[in-house]
Design a protein around this motif. Sequence first.
Motif, PDB file in Angstrom:
ATOM      1  N   LYS A 156      -3.699   5.887  -2.457  1.00  0.00           N
ATOM      2  CA  LYS A 156      -2.346   5.356  -2.733  1.00  0.00           C
ATOM      3  C   LYS A 156      -1.102   4.842  -1.700  1.00  0.00           C
ATOM      4  N   ALA A 157      -0.173   4.829  -1.958  1.00  0.00           N
ATOM      5  CA  ALA A 157       1.147   4.392  -1.508  1.00  0.00           C
ATOM      6  C   ALA A 157       0.932   5.392  -0.157  1.00  0.00           C
ATOM      7  N   THR A 158       1.801   5.124   0.912  1.00  0.00           N
ATOM      8  CA  THR A 158       1.373   5.728   2.078  1.00  0.00           C
ATOM      9  C   THR A 158       2.500   6.893   2.115  1.00  0.00           C
ATOM     10  N   GLU A 159       4.148   6.486   1.004  1.00  0.00           N
ATOM     11  CA  GLU A 159       5.184   7.204   0.958  1.00  0.00           C
ATOM     12  C   GLU A 159       4.666   8.564   0.427  1.00  0.00           C
ATOM     13  N   ASP A 160       3.416   8.322  -0.739  1.00  0.00           N
ATOM     14  CA  ASP A 160       3.041   9.377  -1.741  1.00  0.00           C
ATOM     15  C   ASP A 160       2.652  10.029  -0.887  1.00  0.00           C
ATOM     16  N   ILE A 161       1.324   9.451   0.110  1.00  0.00           N
ATOM     17  CA  ILE A 161       0.444  10.844   0.605  1.00  0.00           C
ATOM     18  C   ILE A 161       1.233  11.958   1.698  1.00  0.00           C
ATOM     19  N   THR A 162       2.213  11.287   2.043  1.00  0.00           N
ATOM     20  CA  THR A 162       3.394  11.574   2.977  1.00  0.00           C
ATOM     21  C   THR A 162       3.905  12.577   2.393  1.00  0.00           C
ATOM     22  N   ARG A 163       4.336  12.691   0.912  1.00  0.00           N
ATOM     23  CA  ARG A 163       5.288  13.460   0.181  1.00  0.00           C
ATOM     24  C   ARG A 163       4.735  14.435  -0.563  1.00  0.00           C
ATOM     25  N   LEU A 164       2.709  14.389  -0.356  1.00  0.00           N
ATOM     26  CA  LEU A 164       1.627  15.828  -0.417  1.00  0.00           C
ATOM     27  C   LEU A 164       1.782  16.398   1.024  1.00  0.00           C
ATOM     28  N   GLY A 165       2.379  16.269   2.194  1.00  0.00           N
ATOM     29  CA  GLY A 165       2.094  16.886   3.178  1.00  0.00           C
ATOM     30  C   GLY A 165       1.818  16.139   4.092  1.00  0.00           C
ATOM     31  N   VAL A 166       0.616  15.128   4.416  1.00  0.00           N
ATOM     32  CA  VAL A 166       0.424  14.288   5.361  1.00  0.00           C
ATOM     33  C   VAL A 166       1.158  13.658   6.612  1.00  0.00           C
TER      34      VAL A 166
END
Length: 240
Positions: free
Chosen positions: A71-81
């Motif tokens: 997954k893209a970093t931004e999407d991973i960030t949005r999940l709460g990482v």
Amino acid sequence: MTTPLLEVRNLHAGYGPTEVLHGLDFSLEEGHITALLGANGAGKTTTLRAICGMVQASGDVLFDGQRITGKATEDITRLGVAHVPDGRGTFTDLTTEENLRLGAYARRDRSAASLAQDYERMYTLFPILKERRHQQAGTLSGGQQQMLAVARALMLHPRLLLLDEPSFGLAPLVVKDIFEVMRDINATQQVSILLVEQNAAMALKLAGSAHLLETGRIVRSGRSTDLMNDDAVRRAYLGY
Ligand code: ATP
């Protein structure tokens, strides 16, 4: 059995043709602090980058049961990482508060009231940042920039914080302060933490468990109290 917050299975990662991680397996339960220890070049930074999608990786990284590998970093960030990189990554031309605001970009509620509440929360955790709120981040001391980097990551309301060498280059008293805040946010806000550190003594005191990484492989895992009393670990990592 509960699902771990983070589960890493057979993780391989590297740069171009060079593989740096050769199949890591570990997991982190929600609410826990886990340390990743190892010498220079062992692959600690690469592990954090692979979890948040910043390097090419294969294998499985599951966050709360969901596969995030690829997954893209931004999407991973949005999940709460939230990732606090080594070198901190603050925007030196922006003020402290502008940096905090940027930390909130990936979350849903960015209303003025919610942001204001969070600035105050960060200023309670790090009072010095309140005094420096309108100062350019590049003019802050190393310790203050590290605090800002952690505070900026917390603005995301993360469930998992990936911290890369927060003690690097800082005076012992400042390191102590930063570790106290990590203990506090873990205890009071249930933020889980994966902590990369060369300061093994401090990391083992803070974390409940740890993994030792050598040239891209985990060579030892266990509860911090057990690792602290292990002769080989003491010789190699604690120096006594
Ligand atoms: P340190 O404490 O020195 O940061 P580390 O355990 O975090 O060490 P990594 O930074 O993950 O280790 O580096 C692991 C290996 O990957 C090293 O051999 C390093 O030279 C290599 N490496 C790191 N970043 C890159 C890059 N951008 N391109 C190519 N190789 C890299």
